[in-house]
Design a protein around this motif. Structure first.
Motif, PDB file in Angstrom:
ATOM      1  N   SER A   1     -84.090  -9.700  15.649  1.00 43.25           N
ATOM      2  CA  SER A   1     -84.042 -10.241  17.007  1.00 43.25           C
ATOM      3  C   SER A   1     -82.605 -10.510  17.431  1.00 43.25           C
ATOM      4  O   SER A   1     -81.697 -10.594  16.593  1.00 43.25           O
ATOM      5  CB  SER A   1     -84.848 -11.536  17.098  1.00 43.25           C
ATOM      6  N   PHE A   2     -82.426 -10.682  18.734  1.00 39.63           N
ATOM      7  CA  PHE A   2     -81.119 -11.042  19.278  1.00 39.63           C
ATOM      8  C   PHE A   2     -80.683 -12.408  18.754  1.00 39.63           C
ATOM      9  O   PHE A   2     -79.527 -12.628  18.423  1.00 39.63           O
ATOM     10  CB  PHE A   2     -81.190 -11.040  20.808  1.00 39.63           C
ATOM     11  N   THR A   3     -81.641 -13.316  18.633  1.00 36.64           N
ATOM     12  CA  THR A   3     -81.354 -14.660  18.124  1.00 36.64           C
ATOM     13  C   THR A   3     -80.821 -14.591  16.698  1.00 36.64           C
ATOM     14  O   THR A   3     -79.850 -15.266  16.356  1.00 36.64           O
ATOM     15  CB  THR A   3     -82.625 -15.524  18.175  1.00 36.64           C
ATOM     16  N   SER A   4     -81.443 -13.788  15.869  1.00 33.03           N
ATOM     17  CA  SER A   4     -80.978 -13.612  14.486  1.00 33.03           C
ATOM     18  C   SER A   4     -79.566 -13.041  14.461  1.00 33.03           C
ATOM     19  O   SER A   4     -78.723 -13.465  13.664  1.00 33.03           O
ATOM     20  CB  SER A   4     -81.903 -12.672  13.721  1.00 33.03           C
ATOM     21  N   ALA A   5     -79.302 -12.080  15.332  1.00 28.20           N
ATOM     22  CA  ALA A   5     -77.975 -11.477  15.390  1.00 28.20           C
ATOM     23  C   ALA A   5     -76.921 -12.514  15.765  1.00 28.20           C
ATOM     24  O   ALA A   5     -75.842 -12.553  15.161  1.00 28.20           O
ATOM     25  CB  ALA A   5     -77.970 -10.317  16.378  1.00 28.20           C
ATOM     26  N   CYS A   6     -77.214 -13.365  16.734  1.00 21.87           N
ATOM     27  CA  CYS A   6     -76.265 -14.418  17.140  1.00 21.87           C
ATOM     28  C   CYS A   6     -76.016 -15.395  15.994  1.00 21.87           C
ATOM     29  O   CYS A   6     -74.869 -15.769  15.717  1.00 21.87           O
ATOM     30  CB  CYS A   6     -76.786 -15.166  18.361  1.00 21.87           C
ATOM     31  N   ALA A   7     -77.077 -15.805  15.317  1.00 25.69           N
ATOM     32  CA  ALA A   7     -76.934 -16.746  14.201  1.00 25.69           C
ATOM     33  C   ALA A   7     -76.122 -16.125  13.068  1.00 25.69           C
ATOM     34  O   ALA A   7     -75.244 -16.784  12.483  1.00 25.69           O
ATOM     35  CB  ALA A   7     -78.307 -17.177  13.705  1.00 25.69           C
ATOM     36  N   LEU A   8     -76.376 -14.878  12.760  1.00 19.95           N
ATOM     37  CA  LEU A   8     -75.626 -14.210  11.696  1.00 19.95           C
ATOM     38  C   LEU A   8     -74.165 -14.001  12.083  1.00 19.95           C
ATOM     39  O   LEU A   8     -73.273 -14.121  11.238  1.00 19.95           O
ATOM     40  CB  LEU A   8     -76.293 -12.886  11.336  1.00 19.95           C
ATOM     41  N   LEU A   9     -73.901 -13.701  13.360  1.00 19.51           N
ATOM     42  CA  LEU A   9     -72.518 -13.575  13.818  1.00 19.51           C
ATOM     43  C   LEU A   9     -71.785 -14.895  13.629  1.00 19.51           C
ATOM     44  O   LEU A   9     -70.664 -14.928  13.099  1.00 19.51           O
ATOM     45  CB  LEU A   9     -72.459 -13.142  15.278  1.00 19.51           C
ATOM     46  N   LEU A  10     -72.397 -15.987  14.016  1.00 24.37           N
ATOM     47  CA  LEU A  10     -71.765 -17.298  13.837  1.00 24.37           C
ATOM     48  C   LEU A  10     -71.539 -17.596  12.362  1.00 24.37           C
ATOM     49  O   LEU A  10     -70.497 -18.134  11.982  1.00 24.37           O
ATOM     50  CB  LEU A  10     -72.621 -18.393  14.471  1.00 24.37           C
ATOM     51  N   GLY A  11     -72.513 -17.260  11.532  1.00 28.25           N
ATOM     52  CA  GLY A  11     -72.353 -17.471  10.092  1.00 28.25           C
ATOM     53  C   GLY A  11     -71.198 -16.667   9.532  1.00 28.25           C
ATOM     54  O   GLY A  11     -70.413 -17.171   8.715  1.00 28.25           O
ATOM     55  N   MET A  12     -71.054 -15.424   9.961  1.00 32.11           N
ATOM     56  CA  MET A  12     -69.947 -14.600   9.477  1.00 32.11           C
ATOM     57  C   MET A  12     -68.602 -15.130   9.959  1.00 32.11           C
ATOM     58  O   MET A  12     -67.630 -15.141   9.208  1.00 32.11           O
ATOM     59  CB  MET A  12     -70.142 -13.151   9.905  1.00 32.11           C
ATOM     60  N   ILE A  13     -68.554 -15.576  11.198  1.00 34.22           N
ATOM     61  CA  ILE A  13     -67.310 -16.159  11.719  1.00 34.22           C
ATOM     62  C   ILE A  13     -66.927 -17.366  10.875  1.00 34.22           C
ATOM     63  O   ILE A  13     -65.772 -17.536  10.488  1.00 34.22           O
ATOM     64  CB  ILE A  13     -67.468 -16.565  13.200  1.00 34.22           C
ATOM     65  N   TYR A  14     -67.895 -18.196  10.546  1.00 33.96           N
ATOM     66  CA  TYR A  14     -67.637 -19.412   9.767  1.00 33.96           C
ATOM     67  C   TYR A  14     -67.224 -19.069   8.340  1.00 33.96           C
ATOM     68  O   TYR A  14     -66.240 -19.598   7.829  1.00 33.96           O
ATOM     69  CB  TYR A  14     -68.894 -20.285   9.772  1.00 33.96           C
ATOM     70  N   ILE A  15     -67.935 -18.174   7.690  1.00 30.91           N
ATOM     71  CA  ILE A  15     -67.663 -17.848   6.290  1.00 30.91           C
ATOM     72  C   ILE A  15     -66.342 -17.096   6.130  1.00 30.91           C
ATOM     73  O   ILE A  15     -65.564 -17.373   5.219  1.00 30.91           O
ATOM     74  CB  ILE A  15     -68.826 -17.018   5.703  1.00 30.91           C
ATOM     75  N   ILE A  16     -66.085 -16.144   7.014  1.00 28.95           N
ATOM     76  CA  ILE A  16     -64.881 -15.324   6.897  1.00 28.95           C
ATOM     77  C   ILE A  16     -63.669 -16.030   7.501  1.00 28.95           C
ATOM     78  O   ILE A  16     -62.546 -15.605   7.334  1.00 28.95           O
ATOM     79  CB  ILE A  16     -65.100 -13.947   7.576  1.00 28.95           C
TER      80      ILE A  16
END
Length: 88
Positions: free
Chosen positions: A34-49
């Protein structure tokens, strides 16, 4: 950074053909549910990286991270602190 949604031509009422995330012109995730999952994963990657937020969207991403997800709340910018106080 971007979240993309690919739909079949004329298929506005059908599920998307693909949903994914692009960072620095590289597709890093695809076939997300879903689009929601994509947004959450993008935020997670921004935070982790520890990537820098894109300048035009830096406050949007900061609100998502620090207000909605409650990550690093002690390091809010002044603008986000004002919004956070108003929301409480």
């Amino acid at each position: 950074m971007a979240v993309y949604v690919i739909r079949k031509e004329g298929g506005h009422h059908e599920p998307p053909a693909d949903i994914g995330v692009i960072i620095e012109s590289v597709k890093v995730l695809n076939e997300l549910p879903s689009f929601t999952s994509a947004c959450a994963l993008l935020l997670g990657m921004i935070y982790i990286i520890t990537l820098a937020y894109p300048k035009p969207l830096r406050f949007t991403f900061e609100v998502f991270q620090k207000v909605l997800l409650q990550l690093d709340q002690h390091m809010m910018s002044p603008k986000v602190q004002i919004l956070f106080r108003r929301l409480q």
